[in-house]
Motif scaffolding. Sequence first.
Motif, PDB file in Angstrom:
ATOM      1  N   ILE A 288       1.002  -1.282  -0.052  1.00 10.40           N
ATOM      2  CA  ILE A 288      -0.042  -0.055   0.090  1.00 10.40           C
ATOM      3  C   ILE A 288       0.853   1.296   0.109  1.00 10.40           C
ATOM      4  CG2 ILE A 288      -0.088  -0.212   2.567  1.00 10.40           C
ATOM      5  CD1 ILE A 288      -2.989   1.183   0.128  1.00 10.40           C
ATOM      6  N   ASP A 289       0.395   2.282  -1.031  1.00  7.10           N
ATOM      7  CA  ASP A 289       1.524   3.598  -0.958  1.00  7.10           C
ATOM      8  C   ASP A 289       0.492   4.475  -0.450  1.00  7.10           C
ATOM      9  OD1 ASP A 289       3.277   2.387  -2.412  1.00  7.10           O
ATOM     10  OD2 ASP A 289       2.189   2.507  -4.452  1.00  7.10           O
ATOM     11  N   CYS A 290      -0.515   4.479  -0.666  1.00  7.09           N
ATOM     12  CA  CYS A 290      -1.388   5.874  -0.124  1.00  7.09           C
ATOM     13  C   CYS A 290      -2.758   5.292  -0.235  1.00  7.09           C
ATOM     14  CB  CYS A 290      -1.251   7.146  -0.567  1.00  7.09           C
ATOM     15  SG  CYS A 290      -1.964   8.446  -0.023  1.00  7.09           S
ATOM     16  N   GLY A 291      -3.675   4.899   0.867  1.00  9.50           N
ATOM     17  CA  GLY A 291      -4.754   4.694   0.585  1.00  9.50           C
ATOM     18  C   GLY A 291      -5.455   4.209   1.985  1.00  9.50           C
ATOM     19  N   GLY A 292      -6.818   3.820   1.849  1.00 10.34           N
ATOM     20  CA  GLY A 292      -7.178   3.306   3.182  1.00 10.34           C
ATOM     21  C   GLY A 292      -8.013   1.853   2.907  1.00 10.34           C
TER      22      GLY A 292
ATOM     23  N   THR B 184     -25.928   7.231  17.545  1.00  7.72           N
ATOM     24  CA  THR B 184     -26.746   7.105  16.353  1.00  7.72           C
ATOM     25  C   THR B 184     -26.978   5.864  15.947  1.00  7.72           C
ATOM     26  OG1 THR B 184     -26.388   9.244  15.823  1.00  7.72           O
ATOM     27  CG2 THR B 184     -27.639   8.008  14.352  1.00  7.72           C
ATOM     28  N   PRO B 185     -28.200   5.069  15.703  1.00  7.72           N
ATOM     29  CA  PRO B 185     -28.218   3.636  15.151  1.00  7.72           C
ATOM     30  C   PRO B 185     -27.952   3.630  13.806  1.00  7.72           C
ATOM     31  CG  PRO B 185     -30.100   4.333  16.502  1.00  7.72           C
ATOM     32  CD  PRO B 185     -29.288   5.395  16.316  1.00  7.72           C
ATOM     33  N   PHE B 186     -27.516   2.447  13.483  1.00  7.24           N
ATOM     34  CA  PHE B 186     -26.842   2.731  12.070  1.00  7.24           C
ATOM     35  C   PHE B 186     -27.637   1.107  11.353  1.00  7.24           C
ATOM     36  CE2 PHE B 186     -23.794   0.177  14.504  1.00  7.24           C
ATOM     37  CZ  PHE B 186     -23.481  -0.941  13.884  1.00  7.24           C
ATOM     38  N   SER B 187     -27.471   1.168   9.979  1.00  8.67           N
ATOM     39  CA  SER B 187     -28.599   0.426   9.292  1.00  8.67           C
ATOM     40  C   SER B 187     -27.560  -0.198   8.071  1.00  8.67           C
ATOM     41  CB  SER B 187     -29.683   0.905   8.894  1.00  8.67           C
ATOM     42  OG  SER B 187     -29.377   1.916   7.958  1.00  8.67           O
ATOM     43  N   ALA B 188     -26.571   0.398   7.699  1.00  8.43           N
ATOM     44  CA  ALA B 188     -25.722  -0.404   6.537  1.00  8.43           C
ATOM     45  C   ALA B 188     -24.107  -0.010   6.825  1.00  8.43           C
ATOM     46  CB  ALA B 188     -26.101   0.633   5.319  1.00  8.43           C
ATOM     47  N   LEU B 189     -23.405  -0.905   6.050  1.00  6.19           N
ATOM     48  CA  LEU B 189     -22.145  -1.131   6.296  1.00  6.19           C
ATOM     49  C   LEU B 189     -21.522  -0.482   4.897  1.00  6.19           C
ATOM     50  CD1 LEU B 189     -19.555  -3.489   7.634  1.00  6.19           C
ATOM     51  CD2 LEU B 189     -19.272  -3.068   5.171  1.00  6.19           C
ATOM     52  N   GLY B 190     -20.506   0.176   4.874  1.00  9.00           N
ATOM     53  CA  GLY B 190     -20.153   0.658   3.504  1.00  9.00           C
ATOM     54  C   GLY B 190     -18.498   1.040   3.389  1.00  9.00           C
ATOM     55  N   LEU B 191     -17.986   0.867   2.367  1.00  5.54           N
ATOM     56  CA  LEU B 191     -16.357   1.112   1.975  1.00  5.54           C
ATOM     57  C   LEU B 191     -16.406   2.199   0.850  1.00  5.54           C
ATOM     58  CD1 LEU B 191     -15.419  -2.632   1.465  1.00  5.54           C
ATOM     59  CD2 LEU B 191     -14.998  -1.230   3.352  1.00  5.54           C
ATOM     60  N   GLU B 192     -15.929   3.568   1.461  1.00  2.00           N
ATOM     61  CA  GLU B 192     -15.932   4.556   0.786  1.00  2.00           C
ATOM     62  C   GLU B 192     -14.318   5.021   0.576  1.00  2.00           C
ATOM     63  OE1 GLU B 192     -15.108   8.589  -0.435  1.00  2.00           O
ATOM     64  OE2 GLU B 192     -15.511   8.308   1.778  1.00  2.00           O
ATOM     65  N   LEU B 193     -13.495   4.700  -0.558  1.00  2.00           N
ATOM     66  CA  LEU B 193     -12.227   4.657  -0.436  1.00  2.00           C
ATOM     67  C   LEU B 193     -11.405   5.249  -1.551  1.00  2.00           C
ATOM     68  CD1 LEU B 193     -11.654   0.890   0.866  1.00  2.00           C
ATOM     69  CD2 LEU B 193     -11.876   2.895   2.085  1.00  2.00           C
ATOM     70  N   TRP B 194     -10.306   5.981  -1.483  1.00  2.00           N
ATOM     71  CA  TRP B 194      -9.443   6.521  -2.587  1.00  2.00           C
ATOM     72  C   TRP B 194      -8.094   5.737  -2.281  1.00  2.00           C
ATOM     73  CZ3 TRP B 194      -8.759   9.311  -6.855  1.00  2.00           C
ATOM     74  CH2 TRP B 194      -7.273   9.675  -7.028  1.00  2.00           C
ATOM     75  N   SER B 195      -7.583   4.928  -3.348  1.00  2.00           N
ATOM     76  CA  SER B 195      -6.203   4.330  -2.850  1.00  2.00           C
ATOM     77  C   SER B 195      -5.491   4.426  -4.470  1.00  2.00           C
ATOM     78  CB  SER B 195      -6.632   2.774  -2.827  1.00  2.00           C
ATOM     79  OG  SER B 195      -5.428   2.101  -2.687  1.00  2.00           O
ATOM     80  N   MET B 196      -4.320   4.554  -4.036  1.00  2.00           N
ATOM     81  CA  MET B 196      -3.239   4.578  -5.018  1.00  2.00           C
ATOM     82  C   MET B 196      -2.600   3.047  -5.458  1.00  2.00           C
ATOM     83  SD  MET B 196      -3.157   7.571  -6.387  1.00  2.00           S
ATOM     84  CE  MET B 196      -1.853   7.509  -7.183  1.00  2.00           C
ATOM     85  N   THR B 197      -3.282   2.216  -4.741  1.00  2.00           N
ATOM     86  CA  THR B 197      -2.755   0.894  -4.890  1.00  2.00           C
ATOM     87  C   THR B 197      -3.807  -0.032  -5.026  1.00  2.00           C
ATOM     88  OG1 THR B 197      -0.856   1.417  -3.307  1.00  2.00           O
ATOM     89  CG2 THR B 197      -1.352  -0.959  -3.993  1.00  2.00           C
ATOM     90  N   SER B 198      -3.956  -1.020  -5.932  1.00  2.00           N
ATOM     91  CA  SER B 198      -5.098  -2.008  -6.085  1.00  2.00           C
ATOM     92  C   SER B 198      -4.992  -3.327  -5.371  1.00  2.00           C
ATOM     93  CB  SER B 198      -5.138  -1.863  -7.698  1.00  2.00           C
ATOM     94  OG  SER B 198      -4.004  -2.640  -8.260  1.00  2.00           O
ATOM     95  N   ASP B 199      -5.855  -4.099  -5.527  1.00  4.07           N
ATOM     96  CA  ASP B 199      -5.689  -5.396  -5.052  1.00  4.07           C
ATOM     97  C   ASP B 199      -5.581  -5.388  -3.714  1.00  4.07           C
ATOM     98  OD1 ASP B 199      -5.452  -6.558  -7.792  1.00  4.07           O
ATOM     99  OD2 ASP B 199      -3.287  -6.115  -7.831  1.00  4.07           O
ATOM    100  N   ILE B 200      -6.733  -4.794  -3.223  1.00  2.00           N
ATOM    101  CA  ILE B 200      -6.889  -4.610  -1.628  1.00  2.00           C
ATOM    102  C   ILE B 200      -8.110  -5.725  -1.543  1.00  2.00           C
ATOM    103  CG2 ILE B 200      -7.425  -3.293   0.548  1.00  2.00           C
ATOM    104  CD1 ILE B 200      -6.317  -1.048  -0.943  1.00  2.00           C
ATOM    105  N   PHE B 201      -7.580  -6.911  -0.744  1.00  2.00           N
ATOM    106  CA  PHE B 201      -8.643  -8.033  -0.217  1.00  2.00           C
ATOM    107  C   PHE B 201      -9.421  -7.701   0.940  1.00  2.00           C
ATOM    108  CE2 PHE B 201      -9.789 -12.011   1.168  1.00  2.00           C
ATOM    109  CZ  PHE B 201     -10.113 -12.695   0.059  1.00  2.00           C
ATOM    110  N   PHE B 202     -10.766  -7.704   0.795  1.00  2.31           N
ATOM    111  CA  PHE B 202     -11.569  -7.629   2.178  1.00  2.31           C
ATOM    112  C   PHE B 202     -12.386  -8.896   2.036  1.00  2.31           C
ATOM    113  CE2 PHE B 202     -11.017  -3.392   0.435  1.00  2.31           C
ATOM    114  CZ  PHE B 202     -10.848  -2.615   1.787  1.00  2.31           C
ATOM    115  N   ASP B 203     -12.691  -9.322   3.295  1.00  2.00           N
ATOM    116  CA  ASP B 203     -13.289 -10.665   3.508  1.00  2.00           C
ATOM    117  C   ASP B 203     -13.915 -10.499   4.835  1.00  2.00           C
ATOM    118  OD1 ASP B 203     -14.441 -12.975   2.699  1.00  2.00           O
ATOM    119  OD2 ASP B 203     -12.471 -14.120   2.732  1.00  2.00           O
ATOM    120  N   ASN B 204     -14.852 -11.535   5.131  1.00  2.00           N
ATOM    121  CA  ASN B 204     -15.624 -11.803   6.294  1.00  2.00           C
ATOM    122  C   ASN B 204     -16.022 -10.711   7.379  1.00  2.00           C
ATOM    123  OD1 ASN B 204     -15.508 -14.674   5.491  1.00  2.00           O
ATOM    124  ND2 ASN B 204     -13.208 -14.534   5.951  1.00  2.00           N
ATOM    125  N   PHE B 205     -16.860  -9.790   6.741  1.00  2.00           N
ATOM    126  CA  PHE B 205     -17.538  -8.704   7.540  1.00  2.00           C
ATOM    127  C   PHE B 205     -18.303  -9.267   8.482  1.00  2.00           C
ATOM    128  CE2 PHE B 205     -16.177  -6.727   3.609  1.00  2.00           C
ATOM    129  CZ  PHE B 205     -15.463  -5.620   4.002  1.00  2.00           C
TER     130      PHE B 205
END
Length: 605
Positions: free
Chosen positions: A174-178, A433-454
């Motif tokens: 990862i270079d720069c990203g979340g 505050t109650p929440f009703s959804a999960l989201g990913l809102e990201l900017w990244s200079m690197t690809s192939d970021i793997f997410f799993d098992n939320f």
Amino acid sequence: MHQKALLFVLLAVGLLCLGLAPACQAQDQNRDEDADVEDDLDLDLDLAGTEDDDELDGEEEAPPAPKAPAAPKVTYKAPEPMGEHFFAESFDRGTLDGWVLSKAKKDDADEEIAKYDGKWAVEEMKDTKLPGDKGLVLMSRAKHHAISAPLLRPFTFDSMPLVIQYEVNFQSGIDCGGAYVKLLSETPGLDLDQFVDKTAYTIMFGPDKCGEDYKLHFIFRHKNPKTGQYEEKHAKKPDADLRSYFTDKKTHLYTLVVNADNSFEVLVDQTVVNSGNLLKDMTPPVNPPAEIEDPDDHKPEDWDERPKIQDPDAVKPEDWDEDAPAQIPDEDAVKPDGWLDDEAEYIGDPDAIKPDDWDEDMDGEWEAPQVPNPACESAPGCGPWKRPMIDNPSYKGKWKPPMVDNPNYQGIWKPRKIPNPDYFEDLQPFKMTPFSALGLELWSMTSDIFFDNFFITNDRNTAERWAADSWGLKKAAEGAAEPGLAAQMLTAAEERPWLWIVYVLTVALPLVLIIVFCCTGKKKKTPAAEYKKTDEPQPDVKEEEEDEEKEDKDEEAKSSPAAEDKSDEEEAAAEEEEGENEATTEEKEDDILRRSPRSRRLRKD
């Protein structure tokens, strides 16, 4: 000594074998697998080419040799949520069913990059150790990505804790990203198609990195009960070193636990890396101060904040000379002998030649470059001699009055405190505050970021079971695929060649010590030195050698006929001498007995 040396050698060889064993086993397994594949191919060819011959001969072919047992492999099984939970996603269906891609644009970005057009995919990791395990992959570089999914039902903060966990693997670094998640607040106007950076969220949690700044966010939005405005509250920075989680290309499990007593824990791979309390460890604090500085209060013009002032009664001494120089020539200095007053320290280079393109009208009169004067090399100095400068003992500098305490000192002025008109006290910031959804809102200079098992739940045990069935398998598979010690050392040396020096010294130094310990030692001591170690009387070595030489001469003399008479006379003389020696010895023994304390009583009797 030899036993100690042998034990030392065996210990060193044993340590070396332990270090190389994993790599050797891995190589043997690879060779066995290659040999099995080749044997299978050869067997198929033999069966196809000799089928007719076998029918004619009527002979049965010998069964193949038994294969070596294959190394145990971790078999993937999709996790199944058990217990109370609000969201569970393993992506093992291979699709994005239930997820919503944002179609919105950022308001404060250029038109070219304002769209959330970053690509998402569901696939296995590039270098997966667990075939069949799929996840959500951020595919694009330098683009905005936004994707979200609704919960089974809204999460309400009451008496049960909040537990959210998910996995991240930075496959390409990862270079720069979340890689953080947002828990989107339950609002009437929540539209997942228009999910953007300004969409209201309750909690933001997860890793983020840019440059050499490694972060693990935990941010929650707190509502001011007086104004109704929301303000972000950031948890303190973890004390743990987070660098390896971004660089080791392994799958890491990120967990956030927020309890009803306002305590929180942030875990990575089920190890706590940050913890605290929502009331004490957030910036800015949840509750504002009860008093604030009066914005209408101003410092009086005559307020004196000077603790020290110059003494108004001080007078400069009459002998104070402010014009005296700081340094003066040393009057005791003497010009060294051989000083060349008429020689310049630098002269024009006699070998220098004016360039052909030198234009005196444009460049001025040409002068040869200056070089050190060779005549000054052997002399103590050249040019006019000057006395060296020394500190002036009479120098005092400019006179200043001494500093004294200020009798009018009033201290540092501060505005007065007044009650905070916006003060409130919220002792239960956990009730967000109650929440009703999960989201990913990201900017990244690197690809192939793997997410799993939320996974989102209000029971920590349920979350741990989900982690054991999902991340636990990944950890076991990655551990089984870890290279041996020797392979790791070789890989590290390829990245850092200077490690070869360390390896050579580590191996060579013990070997040198073993050789020195085994092959060198103390020199064998002479008999004379050994004799000195005991208290018993020992024969003198030199006298023994002289006696042996004398005996040899006597034997040579006896062998000649002319010396027989002489030898008889010598024997007679020797007998007389022995008799005298015996008499002398007896007299000495009697004298000793007479002087002994034990014989006093006998003499008295």
